[in-house]
Structure formats: structure tokens, C-alpha cells
Design a protein around this motif. Structure first.
Motif, PDB file in Angstrom:
ATOM      1  N   VAL A  74       0.873  -1.176   0.000  1.00 15.26           N
ATOM      2  CA  VAL A  74       0.000   0.000   0.000  1.00 15.26           C
ATOM      3  C   VAL A  74       0.910   1.225   0.000  1.00 15.26           C
ATOM      4  O   VAL A  74       1.838   1.309   0.810  1.00 15.26           O
ATOM      5  N   ALA A  75       0.646   2.147  -0.927  1.00 20.71           N
ATOM      6  CA  ALA A  75       1.407   3.406  -0.945  1.00 20.71           C
ATOM      7  C   ALA A  75       0.970   4.228   0.259  1.00 20.71           C
ATOM      8  O   ALA A  75      -0.184   4.633   0.359  1.00 20.71           O
ATOM      9  N   ALA A  76       1.891   4.459   1.182  1.00 20.19           N
ATOM     10  CA  ALA A  76       1.574   5.172   2.420  1.00 20.19           C
ATOM     11  C   ALA A  76       1.402   6.666   2.152  1.00 20.19           C
ATOM     12  O   ALA A  76       2.114   7.248   1.333  1.00 20.19           O
ATOM     13  N   PRO A  77       0.446   7.289   2.853  1.00 22.61           N
ATOM     14  CA  PRO A  77       0.355   8.747   2.746  1.00 22.61           C
ATOM     15  C   PRO A  77       1.657   9.384   3.223  1.00 22.61           C
ATOM     16  O   PRO A  77       2.284   8.892   4.164  1.00 22.61           O
ATOM     17  N   GLN A  78       2.060  10.443   2.552  1.00 19.36           N
ATOM     18  CA  GLN A  78       3.271  11.160   2.920  1.00 19.36           C
ATOM     19  C   GLN A  78       3.092  12.625   2.541  1.00 19.36           C
ATOM     20  O   GLN A  78       2.141  12.981   1.846  1.00 19.36           O
ATOM     21  N   SER A  79       4.011  13.465   2.965  1.00 19.93           N
ATOM     22  CA  SER A  79       3.949  14.886   2.627  1.00 19.93           C
ATOM     23  C   SER A  79       4.240  15.074   1.146  1.00 19.93           C
ATOM     24  O   SER A  79       5.293  14.654   0.663  1.00 19.93           O
ATOM     25  N   VAL A  80       3.293  15.665   0.436  1.00 18.46           N
ATOM     26  CA  VAL A  80       3.460  15.986  -0.982  1.00 18.46           C
ATOM     27  C   VAL A  80       2.834  17.342  -1.252  1.00 18.46           C
ATOM     28  O   VAL A  80       2.040  17.845  -0.450  1.00 18.46           O
ATOM     29  N   LEU A  81       3.206  17.916  -2.383  1.00 18.53           N
ATOM     30  CA  LEU A  81       2.560  19.134  -2.857  1.00 18.53           C
ATOM     31  C   LEU A  81       1.583  18.740  -3.943  1.00 18.53           C
ATOM     32  O   LEU A  81       1.962  18.091  -4.920  1.00 18.53           O
ATOM     33  N   LYS A  82       0.322  19.118  -3.762  1.00 16.94           N
ATOM     34  CA  LYS A  82      -0.729  18.828  -4.738  1.00 16.94           C
ATOM     35  C   LYS A  82      -0.965  20.103  -5.534  1.00 16.94           C
ATOM     36  O   LYS A  82      -1.268  21.151  -4.968  1.00 16.94           O
ATOM     37  N   ILE A  83      -0.807  19.990  -6.848  1.00 19.04           N
ATOM     38  CA  ILE A  83      -0.859  21.152  -7.724  1.00 19.04           C
ATOM     39  C   ILE A  83      -2.121  21.072  -8.576  1.00 19.04           C
ATOM     40  O   ILE A  83      -2.353  20.071  -9.268  1.00 19.04           O
ATOM     41  N   THR A  84      -2.929  22.115  -8.518  1.00 19.03           N
ATOM     42  CA  THR A  84      -4.144  22.188  -9.321  1.00 19.03           C
ATOM     43  C   THR A  84      -4.166  23.523 -10.048  1.00 19.03           C
ATOM     44  O   THR A  84      -3.476  24.467  -9.670  1.00 19.03           O
ATOM     45  N   PHE A  85      -4.967  23.601 -11.102  1.00 20.91           N
ATOM     46  CA  PHE A  85      -5.082  24.863 -11.828  1.00 20.91           C
ATOM     47  C   PHE A  85      -6.094  25.758 -11.115  1.00 20.91           C
ATOM     48  O   PHE A  85      -6.970  25.283 -10.398  1.00 20.91           O
ATOM     49  N   CYS A  86      -5.945  27.044 -11.297  1.00 23.98           N
ATOM     50  CA  CYS A  86      -6.850  28.012 -10.678  1.00 23.98           C
ATOM     51  C   CYS A  86      -8.144  28.036 -11.490  1.00 23.98           C
ATOM     52  O   CYS A  86      -8.139  28.430 -12.665  1.00 23.98           O
ATOM     53  N   ALA A  87      -9.238  27.607 -10.885  1.00 22.77           N
ATOM     54  CA  ALA A  87     -10.516  27.510 -11.588  1.00 22.77           C
ATOM     55  C   ALA A  87     -11.033  28.864 -12.063  1.00 22.77           C
ATOM     56  O   ALA A  87     -11.737  28.947 -13.058  1.00 22.77           O
ATOM     57  N   SER A  88     -10.654  29.958 -11.384  1.00 24.67           N
ATOM     58  CA  SER A  88     -11.202  31.265 -11.767  1.00 24.67           C
ATOM     59  C   SER A  88     -10.499  31.893 -12.964  1.00 24.67           C
ATOM     60  O   SER A  88     -11.128  32.620 -13.727  1.00 24.67           O
ATOM     61  N   HIS A  89      -9.199  31.630 -13.152  1.00 22.83           N
ATOM     62  CA  HIS A  89      -8.547  32.240 -14.316  1.00 22.83           C
ATOM     63  C   HIS A  89      -7.511  31.330 -14.990  1.00 22.83           C
ATOM     64  O   HIS A  89      -6.660  31.780 -15.736  1.00 22.83           O
ATOM     65  N   GLY A  90      -7.611  30.046 -14.743  1.00 19.37           N
ATOM     66  CA  GLY A  90      -6.672  29.107 -15.358  1.00 19.37           C
ATOM     67  C   GLY A  90      -7.409  28.009 -16.098  1.00 19.37           C
ATOM     68  O   GLY A  90      -8.623  28.057 -16.264  1.00 19.37           O
ATOM     69  N   SER A  91      -6.639  27.008 -16.535  1.00 19.24           N
ATOM     70  CA  SER A  91      -7.233  25.856 -17.211  1.00 19.24           C
ATOM     71  C   SER A  91      -6.347  24.635 -16.968  1.00 19.24           C
ATOM     72  O   SER A  91      -5.239  24.751 -16.445  1.00 19.24           O
ATOM     73  N   THR A  92      -6.846  23.480 -17.378  1.00 18.15           N
ATOM     74  CA  THR A  92      -6.058  22.255 -17.210  1.00 18.15           C
ATOM     75  C   THR A  92      -4.758  22.332 -18.016  1.00 18.15           C
ATOM     76  O   THR A  92      -3.798  21.644 -17.693  1.00 18.15           O
ATOM     77  N   PHE A  93      -4.707  23.173 -19.053  1.00 21.01           N
ATOM     78  CA  PHE A  93      -3.474  23.339 -19.820  1.00 21.01           C
ATOM     79  C   PHE A  93      -2.337  23.837 -18.924  1.00 21.01           C
ATOM     80  O   PHE A  93      -1.176  23.503 -19.151  1.00 21.01           O
ATOM     81  N   ASP A  94      -2.676  24.609 -17.892  1.00 23.12           N
ATOM     82  CA  ASP A  94      -1.652  25.084 -16.953  1.00 23.12           C
ATOM     83  C   ASP A  94      -0.929  23.904 -16.291  1.00 23.12           C
ATOM     84  O   ASP A  94       0.257  23.998 -15.988  1.00 23.12           O
ATOM     85  N   LEU A  95      -1.654  22.794 -16.072  1.00 24.68           N
ATOM     86  CA  LEU A  95      -1.026  21.604 -15.490  1.00 24.68           C
ATOM     87  C   LEU A  95      -0.034  20.984 -16.465  1.00 24.68           C
ATOM     88  O   LEU A  95       1.016  20.490 -16.064  1.00 24.68           O
ATOM     89  N   ILE A  96      -0.359  21.011 -17.750  1.00 27.84           N
ATOM     90  CA  ILE A  96       0.558  20.486 -18.770  1.00 27.84           C
ATOM     91  C   ILE A  96       1.836  21.321 -18.780  1.00 27.84           C
ATOM     92  O   ILE A  96       2.944  20.782 -18.821  1.00 27.84           O
ATOM     93  N   ARG A  97       1.697  22.638 -18.732  1.00 27.12           N
ATOM     94  CA  ARG A  97       2.863  23.517 -18.689  1.00 27.12           C
ATOM     95  C   ARG A  97       3.700  23.218 -17.451  1.00 27.12           C
ATOM     96  O   ARG A  97       4.936  23.147 -17.513  1.00 27.12           O
ATOM     97  N   ALA A  98       3.046  23.055 -16.317  1.00 29.16           N
ATOM     98  CA  ALA A  98       3.755  22.764 -15.070  1.00 29.16           C
ATOM     99  C   ALA A  98       4.500  21.431 -15.176  1.00 29.16           C
ATOM    100  O   ALA A  98       5.660  21.329 -14.767  1.00 29.16           O
ATOM    101  N   ALA A  99       3.844  20.406 -15.727  1.00 28.88           N
ATOM    102  CA  ALA A  99       4.488  19.095 -15.878  1.00 28.88           C
ATOM    103  C   ALA A  99       5.717  19.210 -16.778  1.00 28.88           C
ATOM    104  O   ALA A  99       6.754  18.596 -16.514  1.00 28.88           O
ATOM    105  N   TYR A 100       5.621  20.022 -17.822  1.00 32.81           N
ATOM    106  CA  TYR A 100       6.752  20.244 -18.717  1.00 32.81           C
ATOM    107  C   TYR A 100       7.927  20.845 -17.952  1.00 32.81           C
ATOM    108  O   TYR A 100       9.061  20.360 -18.030  1.00 32.81           O
TER     109      TYR A 100
END
Length: 182
Positions: A74-100
């Protein structure tokens, strides 16, 4: 101590009832990258894990002890940073840019359709926030992608570059650097 030297990726081939009966061992990402470590399973047994060098253990994998008993990882919970796009002025494309940008820095990254996860790093968190992404510190399991050149379970390919015809042209100009020689 129970010795473990075999891994069954995702328990493939095992009956569901065997997986349900198996003891479990919760391991964080740092431990699951190692091929030799000690752990304690849900039955209280001490396990000595000795896997082939380069093996990466994933949540859902099944370890097989010397006596034949099964231990589900089982993958144990650990400290991570969860990155999401800003729903008010961003898009899922921002996640692609971040992954790049994270990939260019060779950062282990978990890719999900609606978020990314990385290990805590305040410099990267600041960079991502500057890209108008939302960065939250959370306690969750971490399953980063296997790299294109990674070895062990979960694979990818190994060294070299192969050209295959898959129905479209590959017209590369002199400015199309891919980081490999042709």
C-alpha cells in the motif's frame, strides 16, 4: 524475520480472494524506490526485502515471502505538494505547462487528470504559484511516473532511440533538438 525476494507487479495472475487475504505493508515513496529494506506487515511480521537492484515497488504490487505468503503493498500517505489549476482564471493546460517545467528539472511527478503531485520543495512551489497554479501541502500516497528511461517494474524503454513507422511523418529540421544523436 521473513525474507522476501519476489515481487508480482499489481498482483497480476492472483485470484482476488488471495489479494484480499494477504497481509499489507504501507511504504512511502522513498522506501519503495529501494531494493533492500526492512518493513513490518499488518500481521506484525518483520520482513527483510531483497529485490533485484533497480526494482521500484508500486502501491498494489504483491511481495512473495520465502514461505509463500503474500504481502500487498500500500502506498503510504506522505507529505506531498498537490498542484491544481486556478478555476477562476486558469485551465487544465496550466497543469501540462507545469508538468513540462517540472520534467525539465527531472522532478519525480505524479500525473493525474486534474492535478499533479511532487515531493515538497519550496523553490518549486514558488515557481508553480508564479505560474498561477494552486499548490497545497497534503498527506497523500505518492506514485510518480516511471521515467522514459526508468528500470524496474513499471518499465519504460531502456537506452537508445528507435524510429518506428506509426502512420505519420517525422520531419525533423536542424532546430528540432531532441537530446539524442541520429
Amino acid at each position: 524475520m521473513q525474507l522476501v525476494s519476489k515481487i508480482m507487479p499489481q498482483g497480476h495472475g492472483l485470484a482476488k480472494v488471495l489479494l484480499q487475504r494477504a497481509s499489507t505493508v504501507e511504504l512511502d515513496w522513498d522506501v519503495r524506490q529501494k531494493s533492500r529494506f526492512d518493513a513490518t506487515d499488518s500481521a506484525g511480521r518483520t520482513l527483510g526485502i531483497f529485490l533485484p537492484r533497480g526494482t521500484v515497488v508500486r502501491g498494489g504490487d504483491v511481495l512473495v515471502a520465502e514461505d509463500g505468503t503474500l504481502i500487498r503493498v500500500v502506498a503510504a500517505p506522505q507529505s506531498v505538494l498537490k498542484i491544481t489549476f486556478c478555476a477562476s482564471h486558469g485551465s487544465t493546460f496550466d497543469l501540462i505547462r507545469a508538468a513540462y517545467h517540472l520534467g525539465n528539472r527531472h522532478v519525480p511527478i505524479e500525473l493525474q487528470p486534474d492535478h499533479l503531485k511532487i515531493e515538497p520543495d519550496h523553490v518549486l512551489a514558488d515557481m508553480l504559484r508564479a505560474m498561477h497554479l494552486t499548490v497545497a501541502a497534503v498527506q497523500e500516497p505518492f506514485e510518480p511516473e516511471s521515467g522514459a528511461y526508468a528500470s524496474g517494474t513499471g518499465g519504460g524503454h531502456h537506452h537508445g532511440h528507435h524510429h518506428h513507422d506509426h502512420g505519420h511523418s517525422h520531419n525533423h529540421g536542424p532546430d528540432d533538438a531532441h537530446g539524442h544523436a541520429h
